[in-house]
Design an enzyme around this catalytic site. Structure first.
Site, PDB file in Angstrom:
ATOM      1  N   ASP A 228      34.913  43.246  37.772  1.00 17.66           N
ATOM      2  CA  ASP A 228      34.459  43.111  39.162  1.00 17.66           C
ATOM      3  C   ASP A 228      35.234  42.054  39.940  1.00 17.66           C
ATOM      4  O   ASP A 228      34.722  41.473  40.898  1.00 17.66           O
ATOM      5  CB  ASP A 228      32.954  42.790  39.214  1.00 17.66           C
ATOM      6  CG  ASP A 228      32.099  43.981  38.781  1.00 17.66           C
ATOM      7  OD1 ASP A 228      32.626  45.113  38.793  1.00 17.66           O
ATOM      8  OD2 ASP A 228      30.934  43.771  38.434  1.00 17.66           O
ATOM      9  N   GLU A 229      36.474  41.787  39.540  1.00 18.75           N
ATOM     10  CA  GLU A 229      37.273  40.784  40.236  1.00 18.75           C
ATOM     11  C   GLU A 229      38.582  41.353  40.779  1.00 18.75           C
ATOM     12  O   GLU A 229      39.488  40.611  41.134  1.00 18.75           O
ATOM     13  CB  GLU A 229      37.562  39.601  39.299  1.00 18.75           C
ATOM     14  CG  GLU A 229      36.312  38.809  38.921  1.00 18.75           C
ATOM     15  CD  GLU A 229      36.640  37.584  38.092  1.00 18.75           C
ATOM     16  OE1 GLU A 229      37.828  37.213  38.010  1.00 18.75           O
ATOM     17  OE2 GLU A 229      35.695  36.991  37.516  1.00 18.75           O
TER      18      GLU A 229
END
Length: 284
Positions: A228-229
């Site tokens: 999720d980055e």
């Protein structure tokens, strides 16, 4: 052979310097290319540009445009690409049992609002299978119990079979392994909830409720090995109040997630995104 389109989209980025606009637009003027839209941006010594327009003369292929621009790109040290805006990008969608996001993609595909060629749906749950079967789309059920080495090889073969330009994780509730990402070179877009503050782990909405969260949001981003980055494409938030129950918050979250995912996909299909150094430039 596909007939060349008279409409062209150009994307490029290079070290910033004086005279870039004149050099690039001069090339298009010499090629009798009518510029209908031009957007540009500069940051940290880097210049980004998107041009959309049409040819006044006989249409040329994407390959011809690419070859003709190469000497200028070499001169400017520019990464660049040409695209046909009428092209429908091949898409494979991954999903689980949460359906608002995949149904939104299906709806916009069926209506023609989103210029994609949906090739297949892959899911670790059977909730969406009846709908996909009725649409006469290939559906693959790949249960994700146990180690990733038990199911990811099958998923990789499915992707290779359909040769997508993009993979969409429409609330696919499974983390992709580094091996999967290493084997699959296709861009992958994911959608997830985002709260201020952020809550990770199980039951994020219950955590948010207990903390009295007043904003519910969603983030669409490219997938990388960092969970999720990846580079962010689109985000949005909705204000809520103390009267919102956990089910209310989940409903708001589902609504904003599907809207943000659809917006990110549209930006991708319209060739309005340039990735550079872990972030994105997204033209409007």
């Amino acid at each position: 052979m596909t007939k060349p389109s008279s409409e062209i989209i150009f994307l490029g980025h290079c070290p910033d310097r004086v005279g870039l606009d004149a050099r690039i637009t001069g090339f298009f003027a010499d090629e009798l290319f009518n510029i209908l839209d031009l957007s540009q941006h500069s940051e940290r010594g880097r210049f980004f540009i998107r041009i959309e327009g049409s040819e006044e003369g006989s249409p040329q292929s994407i390959q011809t445009w690419t070859e003709k621009f190469f000497p200028i790109a070499r001169e400017l040290d520019m990464a660049y690409s040409f695209h046909d805006p009428l092209e429908r990008l091949r898409v494979v969608m991954f999903c689980s049992k949460t359906l608002p996001c995949p149904l939104e993609v299906l709806s916009r595909w069926l209506s023609g609002e989103m210029r994609i060629d949906l090739r297949a749906v892959v899911s670790n749950h059977l909730a969406i299978e009846p709908i996909i079967r009725k649409l006469d789309l290939p559906f693959y059920h790949t249960p994700t119990t146990g180690d990733a080495s038990l199911f990811e090889p099958m998923q990789i073969r499915i992707i290779e079979q359909h040769s997508p330009d993009l993979i969409v994780l429409a609330r696919y509730m499974k983390i992709l392994s580094p091996h999967f990402l290493g084997e699959v070179r296709t861009p992958i877009i994911n959608i997830h909830h985002s709260f201020l503050p952020s809550f990770i782990g199980n039951d994020p909405y219950e955590q948010a409720y207990r903390r009295g969260v007043k904003l519910i949001g969603a983030t669409a981003h490219f997938v990388t090995c960092d969970l999720d980055e990846g580079p962010i494409i689109h985000q949005d938030v909705v204000r809520i109040g103390h009267q919102f129950s956990v089910p209310d918050m989940k409903q708001v979250g589902a609504d904003i997630e599907k809207q943000v995912l659809a917006s990110a996909l549209r930006k991708f299909t319209e060739r309005k995104i340039i990735q550079w150094e872990g972030r994105t430039v997204v033209f409007h």
